[in-house]
Design an enzyme around this catalytic site. Structure first.
Site, short mmCIF file in Angstrom:
data_model
loop_
_atom_site.label_atom_id
_atom_site.label_comp_id
_atom_site.label_asym_id
_atom_site.label_seq_id
_atom_site.Cartn_x
_atom_site.Cartn_y
_atom_site.Cartn_z
N ASN A 9 38.03 20.22 -11.40
CA ASN A 9 36.89 20.56 -10.97
C ASN A 9 36.60 21.94 -9.94
O ASN A 9 35.83 21.90 -9.05
CB ASN A 9 36.11 19.54 -10.17
CG ASN A 9 35.94 18.31 -11.15
OD1 ASN A 9 36.47 17.31 -11.12
ND2 ASN A 9 35.31 18.61 -12.38
N VAL A 57 34.64 25.06 -5.14
CA VAL A 57 34.33 23.53 -5.82
C VAL A 57 33.08 23.27 -6.50
O VAL A 57 32.06 23.47 -6.26
CB VAL A 57 34.39 22.53 -4.47
CG1 VAL A 57 34.08 21.14 -5.04
CG2 VAL A 57 35.64 22.88 -3.66
N CYS A 58 33.23 22.42 -7.70
CA CYS A 58 32.14 22.29 -8.51
C CYS A 58 32.14 20.95 -8.66
O CYS A 58 32.73 20.09 -9.42
CB CYS A 58 32.59 23.03 -9.70
SG CYS A 58 31.37 22.42 -10.88
N ILE A 59 31.30 20.01 -8.04
CA ILE A 59 30.61 18.89 -8.00
C ILE A 59 29.38 18.71 -7.97
O ILE A 59 28.60 19.71 -7.53
CB ILE A 59 31.30 17.85 -6.97
CG1 ILE A 59 31.18 18.32 -5.50
CG2 ILE A 59 32.65 17.64 -7.13
CD1 ILE A 59 31.82 17.57 -4.40
N HIS A 110 25.19 20.86 -6.44
CA HIS A 110 24.45 21.47 -7.27
C HIS A 110 22.88 21.32 -6.96
O HIS A 110 22.41 20.37 -6.46
CB HIS A 110 24.37 21.13 -8.74
CG HIS A 110 25.79 21.54 -9.26
ND1 HIS A 110 26.37 20.79 -10.42
CD2 HIS A 110 26.69 22.24 -8.86
CE1 HIS A 110 27.49 21.03 -10.63
NE2 HIS A 110 27.97 21.92 -9.86
#
Length: 168
Positions: free
Chosen positions: A83, A90-92, A96
């Site tokens: 992730n 960081v992609c959580i 978003h």
């Protein structure tokens, strides 16, 4: 009061709260005392996970309309995780923008809401380190390894952990 003034007061308050009541597992401060919108965060690899013992640095950048929009977070330490993009971002889901996911992976309830604080964001990242989500990976290669070649994955992670300790 402008939006960014409000944001800046809120961030100052969160900074004060964190310095009064530090949270286990991470430390946070400003990159530069004159700018409350850029935070430097050190996340300690959670015990009993592959990241145990690592000290991972990240930069958290807040938008002028925080808390209506989420900050972005980028690891400046090397990181190998499904992730986390190759550039460290960081992609959580909680980072978003609010609303429904155009890709249908996330519920609106999992996405950003203004109640999140620096603390809740970092705690989400710590839990991401403990249990990667390989359904919508940012780093496809890391996700494949996590699924199919766990030993390779572990080796890479222990390398980033060792590297992070050299700088600490």
């Amino acid at each position: 009061m402008g939006q960014s003034t409000q944001a800046s007061l809120l961030l100052q308050k969160q900074l004060k709260d964190l310095s009064r009541n530090p949270v286990d597992g991470f430390s946070a401060g400003l990159v530069d005392d004159k700018n409350v919108f850029e935070w430097s965060v050190t996340i300690i690899g959670p015990p009993d996970t592959l990241y145990d013992g690592g000290y991972f640095n990240a930069i958290m950048s807040f938008p002028p309309n925080y808390p209506n929009s989420p900050p972005t977070i980028r690891f400046t330490s090397d990181m190998w995780h499904p992730n986390v993009y190759a550039d460290g971002r960081v992609c959580i889901s909680i980072l978003h923008a609010p609303g429904d996911d155009p890709n249908g992976y996330e519920l609106a309830s999992e996405r950003w809401t203004p109640v999140h604080t620096v603390e809740s964001i970092v705690l989400s990242i710590i839990s991401m380190l403990s249990s990667p989500n390989d359904e919508s990976p940012a780093n496809v290669e890391a996700a494949k390894e996590w699924r199919d070649k766990r030993d390779e994955f572990k080796k890479k992670v222990s390398r980033v952990v060792r590297k992070s300790q050299e700088f600490f």
